[in-house]
Design a protein around this motif. Structure first.
Motif, short mmCIF file in Angstrom:
data_model
loop_
_atom_site.label_atom_id
_atom_site.label_comp_id
_atom_site.label_asym_id
_atom_site.label_seq_id
_atom_site.Cartn_x
_atom_site.Cartn_y
_atom_site.Cartn_z
N TRP A 336 0.82 -1.22 0.00
CA TRP A 336 0.00 0.00 0.00
C TRP A 336 0.85 1.26 0.00
N LEU A 337 2.03 1.21 0.66
CA LEU A 337 2.93 2.37 0.63
C LEU A 337 3.60 2.48 -0.74
N LYS A 338 4.02 1.32 -1.26
CA LYS A 338 4.65 1.26 -2.58
C LYS A 338 3.72 1.90 -3.62
N SER A 339 2.43 1.56 -3.51
CA SER A 339 1.52 2.05 -4.55
C SER A 339 1.27 3.55 -4.40
N GLN A 340 1.25 4.05 -3.17
CA GLN A 340 1.09 5.50 -3.00
C GLN A 340 2.35 6.26 -3.45
N ILE A 341 3.52 5.64 -3.22
CA ILE A 341 4.76 6.26 -3.71
C ILE A 341 4.76 6.27 -5.24
N ALA A 342 4.33 5.14 -5.82
CA ALA A 342 4.27 5.03 -7.28
C ALA A 342 3.33 6.09 -7.87
N ASP A 343 2.20 6.31 -7.19
CA ASP A 343 1.26 7.34 -7.66
C ASP A 343 1.93 8.72 -7.68
N ALA A 344 2.73 8.99 -6.64
CA ALA A 344 3.41 10.29 -6.58
C ALA A 344 4.43 10.42 -7.70
N VAL A 345 5.13 9.34 -7.99
CA VAL A 345 6.11 9.35 -9.08
C VAL A 345 5.42 9.63 -10.40
N THR A 346 4.32 8.94 -10.62
CA THR A 346 3.56 9.12 -11.85
C THR A 346 3.05 10.57 -11.95
N ALA A 347 2.53 11.07 -10.85
CA ALA A 347 1.99 12.42 -10.85
C ALA A 347 3.08 13.45 -11.15
N GLU A 348 4.32 13.14 -10.78
CA GLU A 348 5.42 14.05 -11.09
C GLU A 348 5.92 13.87 -12.52
N GLY A 349 5.29 12.92 -13.23
CA GLY A 349 5.59 12.81 -14.66
C GLY A 349 6.67 11.82 -15.02
N PHE A 350 6.98 10.89 -14.10
CA PHE A 350 8.02 9.91 -14.40
C PHE A 350 7.46 8.49 -14.43
#
Lengths: 417, 417
Positions: A336-350
């Motif tokens: 669940w933490l991994k997926s929230q971190i991944a969402d943040a990465v995606t939102a930053e455009g990477f």
């Protein structure tokens, strides 16, 4: 005056240099547990925490702890952090980047007057590297309530015990337990850290999402054959321990290369005796370090490697001694933490790259009391534990923006979506 | 009284022990050039020579020289001998066996009043091992007129130069040339020596006929890759210098094993840096020692080995530095001497095994002024340069009987048969 406002990256890079100047010697960077430099760095970090709107204190083991209250006081916290001790002849980024970036994020929230429905705590662990007393994760183990009092009798290279060093430093070894935190106080522990490897650089990505901290097994192997004159013993009559060890090293490399799920195997030390140009080595010792993101995976690999070494020793009539000298289980990052971190990465455009951490981190201790997650930031050439350790300012900034976005969007595990 | 008369072997074994007791320390055997032990051993050997009916003297470099005239005075000589210095922590047999056996043979001729149509000279070389001044074959080079005066400035571990040591010992460094012998004085040089290898033992033979003293090439290789964290660098991104060196070591062994004419290759020293369990080695240095009975053979092998190492380094993207640090040409034994030695072996009832000497011997210097031949005597386990060095009494006796028969049947090269 119409200057471009400083980015989070600018602020982080400046503080990395400021902290990196606190060292036991001007010749290289070394900031070791329970020294004047430890105290000096702690004071600096505590001042940054307070400047960012946090209450801050020095805990019973020497960690620096800051707290930024949520939208009401006393809420459980999302804990961020890393360590602020270093190896000797260290780089400036390994550890401090995670602490300084977290402070920069909170400072940003604070500047905007932003409060979240949870508290944020930042912790700078006092000793992760274990340089002084040859025992790692001292700061995070204390926080996780897993500090082993046996370590207090360990002595540094000058013969000073950890117990005495704590007292001299002004800490009470009897009170280490006070650093421990309760599970209910924490929503999770998330650490931003340099990758210390070349994968992000090779993929051209500034950040990555850590899947697990790989477990590690270390073996000590020694092969005994028969020493002999390099000129007088025909090839067919030799029992050359070094030729045997070389075959093992090649076999370990081949075996690990064939694996495609993050297994790594390294022979880092080798000694051949008697060690003369004109003498066939009679005895060779070498180490094997095997790591994999999953414990079963690693254990199977260790068994396979040992079997291969045994077969080589047997075929060559070499006496083999092989022992496990160290074993660390794998610590998975919480999905669940991994997926929230991944969402943040995606939102930053990477693009999201998941990768395992081959190096150990404080999360290995923190997992005892909370779920953990990790963000890796690209470091140049994958180099760390070296003065050449470097993070580009743009990558430090990206790391901070990912962490900030992760914080602002953070939903605790039991938060109903 | 009707006792069994002592064999040559009995006498030889007794003297080996007597000489082996002359050492710089009672803890282990070490008899080094230009020391009181050198003098004491020389006096003992000179006394044995005289007892055997020889005129004997100490020469200008510290060799012991005995002469047993032929059926008239002043004839050219068959020269026999070996060295009487030792390595440190030596065995008793390496060197002394050849000197003592030759004396035993002459003593036997003398007891029987036997004179031959040539003189016999026995020489005990003062320094073959080169322990004190790190320069080998000093005694035989002086006799061959090839002593390099440059060595006189070499210093021992206490800082004493060879020049000063000679003066203190009572020898005149300006007169070393007086030890040189003229080609016309010698009919040949024949040395009996322990094999220092396991071939005779493996074949079940007490003696062997040496074909050549193998030439040797020593290489120093170093491979530079990239050091890195054992956990964080995936296998595919590594440039592991030790894995590369291991592949080289396996390749060298494989290459030499495939050869069936006496080629041997040894990697005796290896160093991997930085040398930590959890760090991929960035730099590895190792030595290669390659020997073969023939120079062309060895040179081709060296070129092949270097090519293989280069290919491995290139494929692995490791920087390679490889240098020749030492090169000794091969010294063949003269076929006419070999065949007379073989005849003596056959006459004593043993099959003739020809084998190359992988170790160096005084013949390498003596070949400059005369043809050389060598007889090898079996030694237990092929072990030498070690207190465990051992020759069975029966083998010492067989060696002496072969040498004696060879002497009695000796026909100089130009002797018309």
């Amino acid at each position: 005056m119409n200057e471009k406002p400083p980015t989070l990256g600018d602020e982080i890079a400046a503080r990395i240099s400021q902290l990196g100047a606190i060292s036991e010697t001007p010749e290289y960077l070394a900031r070791v547990f329970l020294t004047p430099e430890h105290r000096q760095a702690a004071d600096l970090i505590l001042s940054w925490m307070r400047e960012a709107g946090m209450s801050a204190h020095f805990d019973a083991i020497g960690n620096v702890c800051g707290r930024y209250e949520g939208d009401r006081a006393g809420l459980p916290c999302l804990m961020l952090g890393s360590h602020y001790d270093t190896v000797r002849d260290a780089g400036k980024w390994d550890g401090p980047l995670g602490v300084i970036t977290a402070i920069a994020c909170v400072a940003d929230l604070n500047r905007r007057g932003r409060r979240l429905p949870f508290a944020i705590e930042i912790i700078g662990f006092a000793d992760e590297e274990g340089v002084r007393f040859a025992s790692t994760l001292l700061g995070s183990r204390a926080v996780a309530g897993a500090f082993d009092d046996g370590v207090l009798v360990a002595r540094d290279r000058d013969g000073v015990s950890m117990r005495d060093a704590m007292v001299q430093f002004g800490l009470d070894p009897e009170h280490i337990g006070k650093a421990a935190r309760a599970r209910r106080e924490l929503l999770g522990y998330v650490e931003l850290h340099i990758e210390q490897g070349p994968v992000l650089e090779q993929r051209g990505l500034p950040v990555g999402v850590v899947t697990a901290i790989s477990g590690a097994t270390r073996l000590a192997a020694s092969l005994a054959g028969v020493a002999g004159h390099a000129g007088t013993v025909p090839m067919a009559l030799r029992r050359d321990a070094l030729a045997g060890a070389a075959e093992c090293i090649v076999a370990i490399e081949e075996f690990c290369k064939r694996d495609e799920s993050g297994l790594v195997g390294t022979v880092g030390c080798i000694t051949a005796l008697p060690g003369a140009t004109n003498v066939i080595p009679g005895k060779v010792s070498f180490t094997v370090d095997i790591r994999a993101p999953g414990d079963m995976h690693r254990k199977r690999a260790v068994a396979d490697v040992v079997r291969r070494i045994e077969a080589i020793a047997e075929r060559r009539e070499l006496a083999l001694q092989i022992d496990v000298t160290h074993e660390n289980r794998s610590v998975p990052c919480a999905p669940w933490l991994k997926s929230q971190i991944a969402d943040a990465v995606t939102a930053e455009g990477f693009p999201v790259l998941e990768l395992a951490s081959g190096a150990g981190h404080d999360g290995m201790a923190m997992v005892d009391i909370t779920d953990i997650g990790m963000i890796f930031v690209r470091c140049r050439g994958g180099i760390s534990h070296n003065p050449a350790e470097h993070v580009d300012l743009a990558d430090a900034d990206t790391g901070a923006r990912v962490l900030l976005r992760f914080i602002e969007n953070f939903r605790p595990r039991n938060f109903a979506t």
